[in-house]
Every structure is written in structure tokens, then in C-alpha cells.
Design a protein around this motif. Structure first.
Motif, PDB file in Angstrom:
ATOM      1  N   THR A   1       0.802  -1.390  -0.027  1.00  0.00           N
ATOM      2  CA  THR A   1      -0.089  -0.135   0.099  1.00  0.00           C
ATOM      3  C   THR A   1       0.928   1.062  -0.008  1.00  0.00           C
ATOM      4  O   THR A   1       0.538   2.146  -0.852  1.00  0.00           O
ATOM      5  CB  THR A   1      -0.969  -0.152   1.056  1.00  0.00           C
ATOM      6  OG1 THR A   1      -1.811  -1.211   1.227  1.00  0.00           O
ATOM      7  CG2 THR A   1      -1.887   1.185   1.203  1.00  0.00           C
ATOM      8  N   GLU A   2       1.830   1.409   0.726  1.00  0.00           N
ATOM      9  CA  GLU A   2       2.629   2.287   0.935  1.00  0.00           C
ATOM     10  C   GLU A   2       3.362   2.972  -0.267  1.00  0.00           C
ATOM     11  O   GLU A   2       3.683   3.936  -0.348  1.00  0.00           O
ATOM     12  CB  GLU A   2       3.770   2.467   2.101  1.00  0.00           C
ATOM     13  CG  GLU A   2       3.061   2.240   3.354  1.00  0.00           C
ATOM     14  CD  GLU A   2       2.447   0.924   3.684  1.00  0.00           C
ATOM     15  OE1 GLU A   2       2.875  -0.106   2.893  1.00  0.00           O
ATOM     16  OE2 GLU A   2       1.876   0.678   5.050  1.00  0.00           O
ATOM     17  N   SER A   3       3.591   2.032  -1.129  1.00  0.00           N
ATOM     18  CA  SER A   3       4.490   2.219  -2.474  1.00  0.00           C
ATOM     19  C   SER A   3       3.744   2.962  -3.343  1.00  0.00           C
ATOM     20  O   SER A   3       2.463   2.962  -3.694  1.00  0.00           O
ATOM     21  CB  SER A   3       4.997   1.001  -3.053  1.00  0.00           C
ATOM     22  OG  SER A   3       4.002   0.082  -3.246  1.00  0.00           O
ATOM     23  N   ASP A   4       4.294   3.734  -4.205  1.00  0.00           N
ATOM     24  CA  ASP A   4       4.001   4.596  -5.324  1.00  0.00           C
ATOM     25  C   ASP A   4       3.386   3.586  -6.530  1.00  0.00           C
ATOM     26  O   ASP A   4       4.250   2.994  -7.041  1.00  0.00           O
ATOM     27  CB  ASP A   4       4.846   5.715  -5.905  1.00  0.00           C
ATOM     28  CG  ASP A   4       4.312   6.530  -6.987  1.00  0.00           C
ATOM     29  OD1 ASP A   4       3.129   6.404  -7.307  1.00  0.00           O
ATOM     30  OD2 ASP A   4       5.177   7.396  -7.496  1.00  0.00           O
ATOM     31  N   LEU A   5       2.142   3.957  -7.183  1.00  0.00           N
ATOM     32  CA  LEU A   5       1.820   2.795  -8.234  1.00  0.00           C
ATOM     33  C   LEU A   5       2.701   3.051  -9.567  1.00  0.00           C
ATOM     34  O   LEU A   5       2.640   2.303 -10.430  1.00  0.00           O
ATOM     35  CB  LEU A   5       0.183   3.546  -8.742  1.00  0.00           C
ATOM     36  CG  LEU A   5      -0.251   2.355  -9.457  1.00  0.00           C
ATOM     37  CD1 LEU A   5      -0.670   1.074  -9.093  1.00  0.00           C
ATOM     38  CD2 LEU A   5      -1.788   3.258  -9.905  1.00  0.00           C
ATOM     39  N   ASN A   6       3.409   4.240  -9.753  1.00  0.00           N
ATOM     40  CA  ASN A   6       4.174   4.379 -10.847  1.00  0.00           C
ATOM     41  C   ASN A   6       5.647   4.100 -10.605  1.00  0.00           C
ATOM     42  O   ASN A   6       6.350   4.505 -11.285  1.00  0.00           O
ATOM     43  CB  ASN A   6       3.962   5.965 -11.290  1.00  0.00           C
ATOM     44  CG  ASN A   6       2.682   6.131 -11.862  1.00  0.00           C
ATOM     45  OD1 ASN A   6       1.915   5.256 -12.364  1.00  0.00           O
ATOM     46  ND2 ASN A   6       1.888   7.334 -11.264  1.00  0.00           N
ATOM     47  N   SER A   7       5.967   3.516  -9.370  1.00  0.00           N
ATOM     48  CA  SER A   7       7.352   3.440  -9.060  1.00  0.00           C
ATOM     49  C   SER A   7       7.369   1.760  -9.285  1.00  0.00           C
ATOM     50  O   SER A   7       6.670   0.927  -9.542  1.00  0.00           O
ATOM     51  CB  SER A   7       7.438   3.644  -7.578  1.00  0.00           C
ATOM     52  OG  SER A   7       6.956   2.826  -6.644  1.00  0.00           O
ATOM     53  N   ASP A   8       8.711   1.670  -8.863  1.00  0.00           N
ATOM     54  CA  ASP A   8       9.154   0.177  -8.582  1.00  0.00           C
ATOM     55  C   ASP A   8       8.779  -0.541  -7.299  1.00  0.00           C
ATOM     56  O   ASP A   8       9.680  -0.822  -6.531  1.00  0.00           O
ATOM     57  CB  ASP A   8      10.755  -0.124  -8.990  1.00  0.00           C
ATOM     58  CG  ASP A   8      11.366  -1.736  -9.211  1.00  0.00           C
ATOM     59  OD1 ASP A   8      10.443  -2.299  -9.398  1.00  0.00           O
ATOM     60  OD2 ASP A   8      12.477  -1.888  -9.223  1.00  0.00           O
TER      61      ASP A   8
END
Length: 411
Positions: A292-299
Motif C-alpha cells: 500500500t505505501e508504495s507509489d503505483l508508478n514506481s518500482d
């Protein structure tokens, strides 16, 4: 005298040649066809998650209410099918490298996707080399977590899926028998048409096979117990479009099981417990998704959903009659990380738990088998979830009542 003995010898030699020619030579390769022709009538009371025109039933869909408060999924359905009709070829040949050799090819009309229903598919295609204490299997066969001696005897297709594993995969499987009743098996597996939910090439992109080890003790005539442990890797993405960069982010997922089978006289009992992360390649509920905490457009990193599934099967023979009952329970247990439903790959990650009870009776006369089975499957979907996707409240249960009438003519 010498001439007489010579003529007599010629007659004996000619007679020997004649007898030898009359005796048929055993072929180096022997083949034996087998299979069955099937017919089924299936009646359901609630629209469900199923495939192949309803042949393989999973569980009822989440209720869907119209403006009048009526659940539109509550609808009777009827189907007749023959797509599980099966044809196989068992092949045996000469010894090679000191091993007895055999092979099998098997197909049916179940196909590999709903769009191809009624077309042929490859069920099994494998080579088997058998030494005195070891076996080597190469080809497409049951996933090693599926133990032949521990298969449910259900009439409905699927052998108790989604509670019991349903998967065929290409593999290399090595089995060692240190003593007569102990089997140690090591396998390396590549996913075929039974894939994990998500990108179809996720396992291939990982560059690693699924690995599984299994230990079983006992025999198929009285008592057998055992356990399995496995691990697989998936690489869902190779490219991030938003940043125009590559990614090789890989997620690992474990699998554990234990099983038992007991027979006495004409009765048998079988049971199994499976627990693991993302068991969707085994046709079970679960999956994986973005942390959840990670950016959708990131790795971003991935979070696995954990599934518990257990089942039992009891069967009793009474001459030409057989009665039995199957029961199963499966539950989603959330993740060890904060799980996001966005960018997830799953089979109904909003499920709380599902259970089934399924009594049956069949009759066999020569090569014709007739059977009837009642199946009650109830699903409870989650209403609210915590950050790790564990259910905190549930919707009302929904149930499907299925009746299957079956006929099989085996050969």
C-alpha cells in the motif's frame, strides 16, 4: 549311417525354425488405449464463479441487488455437458539405462480457456524411467502437491477444487525409495495453462522454476501420511511506462501441505491441509498485489495474500454401490504487509471464507458407472478490511445448491 544322421539333423533344424517362426515376437513398444465417454446434467440454484459452461464450480458470486432489493444472482440454471470425455494412451518399451521405461499421453475436450471449450487439450504427456529404488518423471503431469493416493472421489469434475489443488504443469520429478514404504520426492516445475493470477509470463520472467519437496510414509492399501513444502518466484513487470524504466522486482511465495489416507475393508478416509501465499495457480482463492505505501508508478514491492485450505473425503464400497461425502473449507488470512487492492492479481481477494459439503452415491456395472451428487457451497465475502487485508466484518452468506447426475462408459 552318417548320411542318415545328417538328414535327421536337417529335419530337426527345420522343425525348430518352423516353431520359432510360429511364435509371435513380443513387440519392443506396447500401447494400450484407455479413457471414458461422459455425460452430465448439472442443476444450480445460484449464479457462481465457474468455468467451461459450468463444468468446474468454485463458489457463489458476491450478492448483487437491484433497485427492488432482489439478489439477481439467485437464479436456477441447468446444463448438460460431455466435455470431460477422455482418451489416453499408455506406452511401455524396452529397458533403457537399466530402467523400465513408459510414457503416457492423455487428452479431453475441456480445453485450456472458456473461449476454447469443446476443443482438445493436453492433460498428461510424460516419460517415466523406473529403477529399483528411484523414479524419474519428465513432462506434463499433476502438480507434485497432488498425491495420487490422496485424491477425493467426487463425482463432480475438479476433485474438490478450490479446496483440493487442481493443477497440471510441466516438470521434472525425482522420487527415491530408501525403504519400501518411504518416498522422498524433489521436483522443479514450470507453470502451464494453470498459471498464477496476473501476467501470464510472471514465472518465466523470474528465470526460476517452482521447487517442491515431499515426504510420504506408508502405502495405498492401508495407511499413508506425508507433507510437502515448496517455493516459487514471480516477476510480474519488466517495464514501468510512467518513468520509462525497467524493473525486475521479484516476489517469492511459499507453499506447505500435509495429508493422510487410511483404508480399512471397504472404507477409506482422506484429508489434507494446505497453507501458503498466492495459491491461485492451484485454483484456490488468494493472490498478491502492491504494498500500500508504495507509489503505483514506481518500482513497488508486492504483498502476498495467505490462504488456508482443508478438506476431507470419506468413501465406502458396498458391492456395486459406493457412497461417500466430501467436505472442504478455505479462508483468506490477509497479508504480512499492508496490501492494496489496486494493481493486484487475485482470485476474489474480497473473500472471507468458503465451505462445501457434498454427499454422493454411484453404481457400477461392468464398464458403466452411474452417479448422483449433491453439493452445497457457501461463500462469505468480506465487507470491511484492515490495512493487511484481514476481514473485520462480513456480508451475509450466499449459497449454491448443485445437483450433478453423471454417466461414464469406461474402456
Amino acid at each position: 549311417m552318417k548320411k542318415s544322421l545328417f538328414i535327421t539333423g536337417l529335419y530337426v533344424f527345420a522343425a525348430f525354425i518352423s516353431v520359432a517362426q510360429e511364435q509371435p515376437q513380443k513387440p519392443r513398444i506396447e500401447t494400450k488405449p484407455y479413457g471414458f465417454v461422459a455425460w452430465e446434467t448439472i442443476f444450480d440454484t445460484y449464479k457462481s464463479l465457474d468455468v467451461r459452461d459450468g463444468e468446474l464450480h468454485f463458489y457463489p458470486l458476491k450478492p448483487m441487488f437491484d433497485d427492488n432489493g432482489v439478489d439477481v444472482n439467485k437464479k436456477n440454471q441447468l446444463q448438460m455437458l460431455s466435455i470431460i470425455t477422455r482418451l489416453g494412451l499408455q506406452i511401455t518399451g524396452p529397458d533403457v539405462l537399466g530402467a523400465k521405461t513408459s510414457a503416457r499421453v492423455e487428452t479431453d475436450f475441456y480445453a485450456t480457456a472458456n473461449a476454447y471449450t469443446y476443443l482438445l487439450r493436453l492433460r498428461h504427456a510424460f516419460i517415466n524411467l523406473k529403477w529399483q529404488n528411484t523414479d524419474l518423471l519428465l513432462g506434463n503431469y499433476w502438480h507434485p502437491i497432488i498425491v495420487n493416493e490422496i485424491l477425493p472421489a467426487t463425482i463432480s469434475f475438479g476433485a474438490g477444487a478450490p479446496f483440493h489443488s487442481l493443477n497440471r504443469s510441466t516438470q521434472i520429478r525425482f522420487s527415491y525409495f530408501p525403504v519400501s514404504n518411504l518416498r522422498i520426492t524433489l521436483s522443479a516445475i514450470a507453470q502451464g495453462y494453470h498459471k498464477s493470477k496476473g501476467p501470464e509470463d510472471a514465472q518465466r520472467n523470474s528465470g526460476l522454476p517452482e521447487l517442491l519437496g515431499q515426504l510420504s510414509l506408508g502405502n495405498s492399501k492401508s495407511l499413508m501420511i506425508g507433507a510437502s513444502a515448496g517455493y516459487k518466484w514471480l516477476t510480474p513487470r519488466l517495464y514501468i511506462a510512467s518513468s520509462n524504466t525497467g524493473t525486475h522486482k521479484t516476489i517469492g511465495q511459499y507453499l506447505l501441505s500435509c495429508f493422510v489416507m487410511a483404508k480399512q475393508n471397504q472404507s477409506s478416509f482422506k484429508a489434507e491441509v494446505v497453507y501458503g501465499e498466492n495459491l491461485t495457480h492451484l485454483n484456490m482463492i488468494g493472490g498478491y498485489g502492491r504494498v500500500t505505501e508504495s507509489d503505483l508508478n514506481s518500482d513497488y514491492d508486492y504483498a502476498n495474500l495467505r490462504t488456508l485450505s482443508t478438506w476431507f473425503d470419506v468413501d465406502h464400497m458396498m458391492g456395486k454401490w459406493a457412497i461417500g461425502v466430501f467436505g472442504g473449507y478455505s479462508k483468506l488470512n490477509g497479508s504480512s504487509k499492508n496490501y492494496s487492492t489496486i494493481a493486484g492479481y487475485n482470485r476474489d481477494d474480497d473473500m472471507n471464507y468458503v465451505y462445501r459439503i457434498s454427499p454422493r452415491v454411484n453404481y457400477k456395472e461392468e464398464n458403466l458407472m452411474l452417479g448422483i451428487e449433491y453439493m452445497l457451497t457457501t461463500a462469505v465475502y468480506g465487507k470491511t478490511f484492515d490495512a493487511q487485508h484481514k476481514v473485520t466484518s462480513s456480508l451475509d452468506p450466499v449459497s449454491n445448491h448443485r445437483i450433478t447426475i453423471s454417466a461414464k462408459y469406461s474402456f
